[in-house]
Design a protein around this motif. Structure first.
Motif, PDB file in Angstrom:
ATOM      1  N   ALA A  49      -4.659  -4.401  -0.923  1.00  0.00           N
ATOM      2  CA  ALA A  49      -4.936  -4.965  -2.245  1.00  0.00           C
ATOM      3  C   ALA A  49      -6.107  -5.941  -2.192  1.00  0.00           C
ATOM      4  N   TYR A  71      -0.022   0.930   1.161  1.00  0.00           N
ATOM      5  CA  TYR A  71       1.412   1.202   1.200  1.00  0.00           C
ATOM      6  C   TYR A  71       1.705   2.590   1.760  1.00  0.00           C
ATOM      7  N   ALA A 105      -3.734  -1.406  -2.800  1.00  0.00           N
ATOM      8  CA  ALA A 105      -2.325  -1.607  -2.468  1.00  0.00           C
ATOM      9  C   ALA A 105      -1.626  -0.272  -2.262  1.00  0.00           C
ATOM     10  N   TRP A 144       0.205  -3.299   2.531  1.00  0.00           N
ATOM     11  CA  TRP A 144      -0.154  -3.157   1.121  1.00  0.00           C
ATOM     12  C   TRP A 144      -0.956  -4.351   0.625  1.00  0.00           C
ATOM     13  N   TRP A 145      -0.648  -5.553   1.108  1.00  0.00           N
ATOM     14  CA  TRP A 145      -1.357  -6.727   0.595  1.00  0.00           C
ATOM     15  C   TRP A 145      -2.772  -6.807   1.154  1.00  0.00           C
TER      16      TRP A 145
END
Length: 55
Positions: free
Chosen positions: A39, A20, A16, A35-36
């Protein structure tokens, strides 16, 4: 089981952060463009690392 969850959590956190701060707008890095996604990719990599390091 707890170690697998921790490995996935650490991987997800690192992914993440990578997604980001390293947002790729060119489309050359689709796995970490948000970011997801970073992740998710990090969690998968954490699980693979856990499974490969298991005795």
């Amino acid at each position: 089981m707890l170690q697998a969850v921790l490995s996935m959590g650490i991987g997800a956190g690192l992914g993440a952060v990578m997604g980001y701060f390293g947002q790729c707008s060119s489309g050359a890095c689709p796995l970490t463009s948000t970011w997801w996604r970073g992740a998710l990719y990090g969690a998968i990599m954490g699980l693979i690392f856990y499974l490969s390091a298991r005795k």
